[in-house]
Design a protein around this motif. Sequence first.
Motif, mmCIF file in Angstrom:
data_model
loop_
_atom_site.group_PDB
_atom_site.id
_atom_site.type_symbol
_atom_site.label_atom_id
_atom_site.label_comp_id
_atom_site.label_asym_id
_atom_site.label_seq_id
_atom_site.Cartn_x
_atom_site.Cartn_y
_atom_site.Cartn_z
ATOM 1 N N GLU A 205 0.824 -1.210 0.000
ATOM 2 C CA GLU A 205 0.000 0.000 0.000
ATOM 3 C C GLU A 205 0.856 1.258 0.000
ATOM 4 O O GLU A 205 0.585 2.223 -0.727
ATOM 5 C CB GLU A 205 -0.934 -0.005 1.210
ATOM 6 C CG GLU A 205 -1.866 1.214 1.258
ATOM 7 C CD GLU A 205 -2.634 1.312 2.558
ATOM 8 O OE1 GLU A 205 -3.717 1.906 2.544
ATOM 9 O OE2 GLU A 205 -2.131 0.812 3.588
ATOM 10 N N ALA A 209 1.472 4.091 -2.923
ATOM 11 C CA ALA A 209 1.234 5.510 -2.646
ATOM 12 C C ALA A 209 2.411 6.372 -3.100
ATOM 13 O O ALA A 209 2.221 7.445 -3.692
ATOM 14 C CB ALA A 209 0.979 5.706 -1.155
ATOM 15 N N LEU A 212 2.338 6.770 -6.696
ATOM 16 C CA LEU A 212 1.241 7.628 -7.148
ATOM 17 C C LEU A 212 1.574 9.113 -7.084
ATOM 18 O O LEU A 212 1.025 9.905 -7.848
ATOM 19 C CB LEU A 212 -0.007 7.358 -6.295
ATOM 20 C CG LEU A 212 -0.937 6.227 -6.713
ATOM 21 C CD1 LEU A 212 -2.029 6.052 -5.656
ATOM 22 C CD2 LEU A 212 -1.567 6.524 -8.067
ATOM 23 N N SER A 215 1.909 11.333 -10.077
ATOM 24 C CA SER A 215 0.728 11.455 -10.939
ATOM 25 C C SER A 215 -0.248 12.515 -10.449
ATOM 26 O O SER A 215 -1.176 12.887 -11.172
ATOM 27 C CB SER A 215 0.004 10.105 -11.035
ATOM 28 O OG SER A 215 -0.661 9.799 -9.827
ATOM 29 N N ARG A 225 -8.516 13.538 -5.627
ATOM 30 C CA ARG A 225 -7.918 12.235 -5.936
ATOM 31 C C ARG A 225 -7.001 11.757 -4.821
ATOM 32 O O ARG A 225 -7.022 10.591 -4.431
ATOM 33 C CB ARG A 225 -7.118 12.319 -7.232
ATOM 34 C CG ARG A 225 -7.910 12.110 -8.511
ATOM 35 C CD ARG A 225 -6.946 11.970 -9.677
ATOM 36 N NE ARG A 225 -6.012 10.876 -9.454
ATOM 37 C CZ ARG A 225 -4.734 10.887 -9.842
ATOM 38 N NH1 ARG A 225 -4.226 11.954 -10.455
ATOM 39 N NH2 ARG A 225 -3.964 9.845 -9.617
ATOM 40 N N ALA A 226 -6.169 12.679 -4.322
ATOM 41 C CA ALA A 226 -5.202 12.302 -3.289
ATOM 42 C C ALA A 226 -5.911 11.806 -2.034
ATOM 43 O O ALA A 226 -5.487 10.825 -1.416
ATOM 44 C CB ALA A 226 -4.295 13.487 -2.969
ATOM 45 N N ARG A 227 -6.998 12.463 -1.647
ATOM 46 C CA ARG A 227 -7.746 12.015 -0.462
ATOM 47 C C ARG A 227 -8.335 10.621 -0.685
ATOM 48 O O ARG A 227 -8.412 9.808 0.239
ATOM 49 C CB ARG A 227 -8.864 13.005 -0.145
ATOM 50 C CG ARG A 227 -8.396 14.276 0.512
ATOM 51 C CD ARG A 227 -9.551 15.074 1.081
ATOM 52 N NE ARG A 227 -9.112 16.364 1.561
ATOM 53 C CZ ARG A 227 -8.598 16.587 2.767
ATOM 54 N NH1 ARG A 227 -8.434 15.564 3.601
ATOM 55 N NH2 ARG A 227 -8.228 17.794 3.141
ATOM 56 N N ALA A 228 -8.738 10.350 -1.909
ATOM 57 C CA ALA A 228 -9.372 9.066 -2.192
ATOM 58 C C ALA A 228 -8.356 7.937 -2.327
ATOM 59 O O ALA A 228 -8.647 6.787 -1.968
ATOM 60 C CB ALA A 228 -10.204 9.178 -3.470
ATOM 61 N N GLU A 229 -7.157 8.248 -2.824
ATOM 62 C CA GLU A 229 -6.228 7.189 -3.212
ATOM 63 C C GLU A 229 -5.038 6.999 -2.279
ATOM 64 O O GLU A 229 -4.384 5.956 -2.315
ATOM 65 C CB GLU A 229 -5.720 7.465 -4.633
ATOM 66 C CG GLU A 229 -6.835 7.459 -5.671
ATOM 67 C CD GLU A 229 -6.353 7.805 -7.068
ATOM 68 O OE1 GLU A 229 -5.156 7.561 -7.362
ATOM 69 O OE2 GLU A 229 -7.146 8.332 -7.870
ATOM 70 N N LEU A 230 -4.728 7.971 -1.442
ATOM 71 C CA LEU A 230 -3.595 7.830 -0.529
ATOM 72 C C LEU A 230 -4.054 7.224 0.791
ATOM 73 O O LEU A 230 -5.219 7.386 1.187
ATOM 74 C CB LEU A 230 -2.940 9.189 -0.280
ATOM 75 C CG LEU A 230 -2.186 9.805 -1.457
ATOM 76 C CD1 LEU A 230 -1.633 11.186 -1.074
ATOM 77 C CD2 LEU A 230 -1.055 8.906 -1.940
#
Length: 384
Positions: A205, A209, A212, A215, A225-230
């Motif tokens: 994970e 991160a 990511l 990107s 996006r960062a809140r959703a994916e990190l």
Amino acid sequence: MRNWILPEYISDVLPSEARQIEALRRKVLDLFTCYGYEQVSPPLIEYVESLFTQDDSALDLKTFKLVDELTGRQMGLRADITPQVARIDAHILNRQGVARLCYAGSVVNARPEGVLSTREPRQIGAEIYGCAGVAADVEAIELMFESLALAGLKSPRLDIGHIGLFHALANEAGLMGHRRAEVFSALQQKDLPTIRETTAEIAAELRAALLLLPSFYGGSEVLIRARAELPKLPGVTAALDSLDQLTAALELRGLVVHFDLAELRSSYYHTGLVFAAYAHGFTNAVARGGRYDSVGEKFGRSRPATGFSMDLREFSSLPFPSLRSGVLAPAGDDVALLAAIRALRSAGEIVMIDLGVFASEVSIDRELKWVDARWQVLPLTTAH
């Protein structure tokens, strides 16, 4: 031996460039004064221990070093003024409240920043000590844009990142020492293969991160996006919260924000928000800044701090109001002539005494002549 040859990436500053640099320096310092900043002027050379705020290998490599013949201790030519200003705030001023400090001076780099860079930048900057709130970051960015406008850049692009994201992920992954520095460097270059290689053994994970981060580039959708994916780590959440607050404040001031969450091109002492301004026609950032809350720790007083700096020499090629033309005056000891020259200079006129002036080499368009029993300023007609 051609003894007029200068070292690589070192050059003379000739009159036209020097006029522009000095004129801009004065305007920017006057702007800083309007915001309440006080100017300090640290020495060009110090003991190396006080030129680094911590174990900063990048700044160490940029610093010229020599031995002090009086003490035998190692000294260095400053490569960055911010650590010196931090020393002044922490150890000399020692104020309880907020300190707004600014500076302007030469720094010397052992290595150039880039192919087109000079090793002797004219650094000018402003820093706020003692305020941890976003309001201080907003002021620093606003002041940076006002300074760039004075230099003739009306619409530079603002890129914002946050080193806290990297630190939160690296701490959770247990990245330390050389390995941590290697990942940090790879992120600066957006070198995904190296990131994959150096993070192969950490949790999947956290590795995903880190991969990511490069990107996350673009507008306000980047933060969503960062809140959703990190990962939902406290450090990640705190960094994104501060970016949200900053964005709202900057948009109220009419500034368009771009995000680059792998924007880590900064000095080692930065601890959180980092920002940079880019402009058409310039290879590198025209100004950089960020937050460096532990910068004064080495000097016995760690205070929150934020600020920015830029190199005045970067703007010397931009169109800039030229120096106004002057008045050519004859040489002599006539009392009335001397009084006329003094009066013109007191009124702000440029007056050159004719000691063998060629009009094609200097900026003059008038001359002081004795006409009708008095000294008068007339259009330049005499051939020179």
